[in-house]
Scaffold this motif. Sequence first.
Motif, PDB file in Angstrom:
ATOM      1  N   LEU A  22       0.825  -1.206   0.000  1.00  0.00           N
ATOM      2  CA  LEU A  22       0.000   0.000   0.000  1.00  0.00           C
ATOM      3  C   LEU A  22       0.860   1.258   0.000  1.00  0.00           C
ATOM      4  N   THR A  23       1.880   1.299   0.844  1.00  0.00           N
ATOM      5  CA  THR A  23       2.742   2.485   0.868  1.00  0.00           C
ATOM      6  C   THR A  23       3.519   2.635  -0.438  1.00  0.00           C
ATOM      7  N   TYR A  24       3.935   1.527  -1.031  1.00  0.00           N
ATOM      8  CA  TYR A  24       4.610   1.571  -2.329  1.00  0.00           C
ATOM      9  C   TYR A  24       3.671   2.139  -3.388  1.00  0.00           C
ATOM     10  N   PHE A  25       2.421   1.656  -3.386  1.00  0.00           N
ATOM     11  CA  PHE A  25       1.421   2.130  -4.344  1.00  0.00           C
ATOM     12  C   PHE A  25       1.172   3.632  -4.178  1.00  0.00           C
ATOM     13  N   ILE A  26       0.990   4.081  -2.941  1.00  0.00           N
ATOM     14  CA  ILE A  26       0.720   5.501  -2.679  1.00  0.00           C
ATOM     15  C   ILE A  26       1.891   6.362  -3.126  1.00  0.00           C
ATOM     16  N   THR A  27       3.111   5.915  -2.849  1.00  0.00           N
ATOM     17  CA  THR A  27       4.293   6.662  -3.271  1.00  0.00           C
ATOM     18  C   THR A  27       4.374   6.742  -4.791  1.00  0.00           C
ATOM     19  N   THR A  28       4.091   5.639  -5.466  1.00  0.00           N
ATOM     20  CA  THR A  28       4.130   5.616  -6.927  1.00  0.00           C
ATOM     21  C   THR A  28       3.095   6.566  -7.518  1.00  0.00           C
ATOM     22  N   LEU A  54       3.694   9.966  -9.806  1.00  0.00           N
ATOM     23  CA  LEU A  54       3.056  10.152 -11.110  1.00  0.00           C
ATOM     24  C   LEU A  54       2.252  11.446 -11.159  1.00  0.00           C
ATOM     25  N   ILE A  55       1.531  11.731 -10.091  1.00  0.00           N
ATOM     26  CA  ILE A  55       0.738  12.974 -10.035  1.00  0.00           C
ATOM     27  C   ILE A  55       1.654  14.188 -10.034  1.00  0.00           C
ATOM     28  N   ALA A  56       2.762  14.122  -9.306  1.00  0.00           N
ATOM     29  CA  ALA A  56       3.655  15.275  -9.134  1.00  0.00           C
ATOM     30  C   ALA A  56       4.448  15.612 -10.389  1.00  0.00           C
ATOM     31  N   ASP A  74       2.996  25.483  -6.948  1.00  0.00           N
ATOM     32  CA  ASP A  74       1.646  25.927  -6.593  1.00  0.00           C
ATOM     33  C   ASP A  74       0.613  24.829  -6.851  1.00  0.00           C
ATOM     34  N   GLU A  75       0.740  24.120  -7.956  1.00  0.00           N
ATOM     35  CA  GLU A  75      -0.187  23.030  -8.253  1.00  0.00           C
ATOM     36  C   GLU A  75      -0.060  21.908  -7.225  1.00  0.00           C
ATOM     37  N   LEU A  76       1.174  21.592  -6.840  1.00  0.00           N
ATOM     38  CA  LEU A  76       1.382  20.550  -5.828  1.00  0.00           C
ATOM     39  C   LEU A  76       0.813  20.950  -4.479  1.00  0.00           C
ATOM     40  N   THR A  77       0.971  22.214  -4.133  1.00  0.00           N
ATOM     41  CA  THR A  77       0.406  22.703  -2.873  1.00  0.00           C
ATOM     42  C   THR A  77      -1.113  22.584  -2.882  1.00  0.00           C
TER      43      THR A  77
END
Length: 52
Positions: free
Chosen positions: A6-12, A16-18, A24-27
């Motif tokens: 789960l933590t690996y998935f969330i980090t991945t 990808l999102i970042a 500003d978009e990340l914030t």
Amino acid sequence: MTALELTYFITTVSNLIAKDKTEDELTLLSVMFTQLGDTLATISVLIDTDSE
């Protein structure tokens, strides 16, 4: 899914999102996901309270 998976998935997904986002978009995304999590937690508590 294990805790490590789960933590690996969330980090991945976060990486990808970042990709190619401005600071500003990340914030903004961070604040939005925090609010989403807080709202889901509130709903969960209310559901548990209604069940009692």
